[in-house]
Design a protein around this motif. Sequence first.
Motif, PDB file in Angstrom:
ATOM      1  N   VAL A   1       9.789  -6.456   2.521  1.00 41.88           N
ATOM      2  CA  VAL A   1       9.742  -5.039   1.657  1.00 41.88           C
ATOM      3  C   VAL A   1      10.121  -3.948   1.735  1.00 41.88           C
ATOM      4  O   VAL A   1       9.668  -3.139   2.781  1.00 41.88           O
ATOM      5  N   PRO A   2      11.597  -3.821   1.300  1.00 43.11           N
ATOM      6  CA  PRO A   2      12.579  -2.422   1.954  1.00 43.11           C
ATOM      7  C   PRO A   2      11.839  -1.463   1.051  1.00 43.11           C
ATOM      8  O   PRO A   2      10.903  -1.176   0.194  1.00 43.11           O
ATOM      9  N   GLU A   3      11.804   0.105   1.804  1.00 44.67           N
ATOM     10  CA  GLU A   3      11.003   0.955   1.311  1.00 44.67           C
ATOM     11  C   GLU A   3      11.578   2.595   1.836  1.00 44.67           C
ATOM     12  O   GLU A   3      10.589   2.766   2.757  1.00 44.67           O
ATOM     13  N   GLY A   4      11.994   2.571   1.630  1.00 47.15           N
ATOM     14  CA  GLY A   4      13.182   3.913   1.647  1.00 47.15           C
ATOM     15  C   GLY A   4      13.376   3.529   3.047  1.00 47.15           C
ATOM     16  O   GLY A   4      14.788   2.864   3.354  1.00 47.15           O
ATOM     17  N   LYS A   5      13.202   4.267   4.174  1.00 47.69           N
ATOM     18  CA  LYS A   5      13.337   4.246   5.396  1.00 47.69           C
ATOM     19  C   LYS A   5      13.509   3.638   6.125  1.00 47.69           C
ATOM     20  O   LYS A   5      13.412   2.962   7.148  1.00 47.69           O
ATOM     21  N   ASN A   6      11.947   2.855   5.488  1.00 47.51           N
ATOM     22  CA  ASN A   6      11.380   1.818   6.254  1.00 47.51           C
ATOM     23  C   ASN A   6      12.060   0.132   6.267  1.00 47.51           C
ATOM     24  O   ASN A   6      11.964   0.549   4.483  1.00 47.51           O
ATOM     25  N   VAL A   7      11.613  -0.909   6.052  1.00 48.02           N
ATOM     26  CA  VAL A   7      12.092  -2.227   6.109  1.00 48.02           C
ATOM     27  C   VAL A   7       9.887  -2.644   6.331  1.00 48.02           C
ATOM     28  O   VAL A   7      10.190  -2.489   7.423  1.00 48.02           O
TER      29      VAL A   7
ATOM     30  N   LYS B   1       6.520  -3.270  11.017  1.00 52.40           N
ATOM     31  CA  LYS B   1       7.289  -1.675  10.604  1.00 52.40           C
ATOM     32  C   LYS B   1       8.689  -1.204  10.832  1.00 52.40           C
ATOM     33  O   LYS B   1       8.699  -1.528  12.524  1.00 52.40           O
ATOM     34  N   VAL B   2       9.750  -1.922  10.133  1.00 53.15           N
ATOM     35  CA  VAL B   2      10.773  -1.758  10.910  1.00 53.15           C
ATOM     36  C   VAL B   2      12.135  -0.360  10.398  1.00 53.15           C
ATOM     37  O   VAL B   2      11.611   0.003   9.378  1.00 53.15           O
ATOM     38  N   PRO B   3      12.411   0.549  11.595  1.00 48.53           N
ATOM     39  CA  PRO B   3      13.064   1.491  10.973  1.00 48.53           C
ATOM     40  C   PRO B   3      14.247   1.858  10.803  1.00 48.53           C
ATOM     41  O   PRO B   3      14.706   1.160  11.776  1.00 48.53           O
TER      42      PRO B   3
ATOM     43  N   ASP C   1       0.296  -0.311  -1.470  1.00 49.24           N
ATOM     44  CA  ASP C   1       0.718   0.165  -0.063  1.00 49.24           C
ATOM     45  C   ASP C   1       1.104  -1.019   0.549  1.00 49.24           C
ATOM     46  O   ASP C   1       0.300  -1.511   1.279  1.00 49.24           O
ATOM     47  N   PRO C   2       2.743  -0.692   1.120  1.00 48.39           N
ATOM     48  CA  PRO C   2       2.559  -2.163   1.927  1.00 48.39           C
ATOM     49  C   PRO C   2       2.218  -2.536   3.346  1.00 48.39           C
ATOM     50  O   PRO C   2       2.004  -3.648   3.567  1.00 48.39           O
ATOM     51  N   GLU C   3       1.541  -0.893   4.390  1.00 49.93           N
ATOM     52  CA  GLU C   3       0.898  -1.379   4.927  1.00 49.93           C
ATOM     53  C   GLU C   3      -0.163  -1.976   4.967  1.00 49.93           C
ATOM     54  O   GLU C   3      -1.236  -2.370   5.831  1.00 49.93           O
ATOM     55  N   ASN C   4      -0.754  -1.868   3.357  1.00 52.12           N
ATOM     56  CA  ASN C   4      -2.286  -2.240   3.141  1.00 52.12           C
ATOM     57  C   ASN C   4      -2.663  -3.278   2.078  1.00 52.12           C
ATOM     58  O   ASN C   4      -3.025  -2.668   1.020  1.00 52.12           O
TER      59      ASN C   4
END
Length: 496
Positions: A202-208, A235-237, A300-303
Motif C-alpha cells: 500500500v504505497p503512500e507518499g514517503k512510505n510503503v 511500515k517501510v520508509p 488509514d493504512p495502519e488501521n
Amino acid sequence: MTSLHTTRVRRRRLGAVAAVAGLLATLLTATTAAATPDPGDAPAERGSVTKSEQAEARAAITGGDIPGVDEIVHSSNIKHLTNVPKGALKGLNTDLAFQGKYAYVGNYDGFVIYDISKPKKPRTVAQVLCPGSQNDISVSGNLLFLSTDSSRSDDSCSSTSQPATEKSSWEGMKIFDISNKRQPKYIAAVETACGSHTHTLVPEGKNVYVYVSSYSPDETFPDCKPPHDGISIIKVPVKAPQKARIVNFPVLFPDGGNPGAPENPGVSKTTGCHDITVLPSKDLAAGACMGDGLLFSIKDPENPKIIDRVQDNVNFAFWHSATFNQGADKVVFTDELGGGGAATCNAEIGPERGADGIYDIVGKGDQRKLVFRSYFKIDRHQADSEVCVAHNGSIIPVKGRDLMVQAWYQGGISVWDFTDSTKPEEIAFFERGPVTLDRVTTAGPWSAYYYNGHIYSSDIAKGFDVLKLNDRRTDPAERVELDELNAQTQPDYFAR
C-alpha cells in the motif's frame, strides 16, 4: 459458456476418480506453513494414479478429449509467443510483478528478473538465490519485497531449513534494492508472526505499507502461537528501508473467524489471511482469509477497518485470493479447494467447488455489503493426475467491461468476462497437457497477469510464458500502459 475454437477438438469429459471424502481429508489435514517443502525440493507427490485411471487418460488423449503429455492447446484468439525455461533456480515458480520493461518472477529458490522489452524474446537479467518459500514478490520504485513462509535458520539468503519449534528460527519479509537490476542488493528484513505467506503493498507518499498475510499457528511454535486472527502491517520508509518495522497487528476476526470443521465440514478454520488485494484509488481492500471473505477500508493504512465479512460454508473450502473490478462494485474471490494439491477440475467435484465466487458490492460507505451472484469455473475437465484449481489472476483493463485473466494450475490460463456478474463466461484459454499420467503432480500456471498488451504467466514447472490475446473484446486494453503492476495492489487503470 461460450463455445471456443481450439487447435484440436476436445470434449474434456473425463470422469473424476478422487473421492470427495479423500479430497476433504487432504484439505483438513493441510500442514502448517512451517512444513512447506524446503525450497529447491521437487514438487511434492500428491498420490498415485491407478493403472485403470492411467488407461482412461491415455484413451482420452487418443480420442482428443484432453491434450497429450506436455502438449499445448489454446483457443484461436490466443497465441503462445514464447516460453523461457527455468535457469539456475530450479524450485517452484510462484508469483509475478512488473515494472517498466521488467518482469519479476518469484521462485522457491529466490527470484528472477526478465527484460520484457521484446515480449517475444524475454531476456534474463538476474537470478537471485535466496531460498524461502513461497518467495511471494512485489516491487515499488527501487524496492523489491520477498515473502518467506518456511522456517529458516536465520534471515540471510544462505539460511537453511529449521523447525518452527526452534525459537531462533526466522520467517518474514525481505527487502532488496533493485536500482541496479543486474545486481539486486539485500538490504533489510522484518520478522513477522507465522511468517509471510503472501504480502500486499500500500504505497503512500514517503512510505510503503506492507500487509503481511500468514496463517496456521501452533502452540509448539514460539513465534506463531494461536490465536492468529489478524495481519502484520510493516511500515517501510522509502528513503530509509533499513528502518522498516511492524507498526500494527490489527485483529480482523474478534470472534475468531470461521470455526471450520466439525461445525462447517470441509471448510478451513480461519487462523489468519491467505491474501489481500487493495484498490488504493478507492481506499478499499478485499481479504481472502481461509474460511472468510472480507471487505475493508484502508483510508488509514495502519488501521484497516472491516466493512463487511462473508462466508460460503457450502462450496468454498479455502478463500485464497481476491480481485476487484475497475468500478469497485464487484469482487472475485477464489477457492483453493484441496490446497493446490488435488485434481479438482473434474465432473465429480463439479462447477461450484474449487471455483471463483463473484460478489457485487452494494450500498455506500461503511454500509456496503458483499452480495453473492454466481460461480465461475473452467469447464475443461482435467486428467486425474493434474492438480487444477482457481488461482491468481488480474483485470484486463477495458472500459465498460469486467474482464479477467486467471491461472488454474494445470487447468492452464482462462480469460473470462464477468460484466454480468450472474452470467460469467470464458472467452479464451491456453493450457498444457498433463506433466505425467502416473501420479498427481503440482504444475501449471501459478499466476497469469495482463500487463501492457500481453499475458505473462509464471508456470510452476515450465518457467515463464508470454501470450498474445487477439480479441475485439480485449483489444482496447492494449491502449493502457502501466509503469508498474503488482496484481494485489490494483491500479486505477484509467486515471492517467
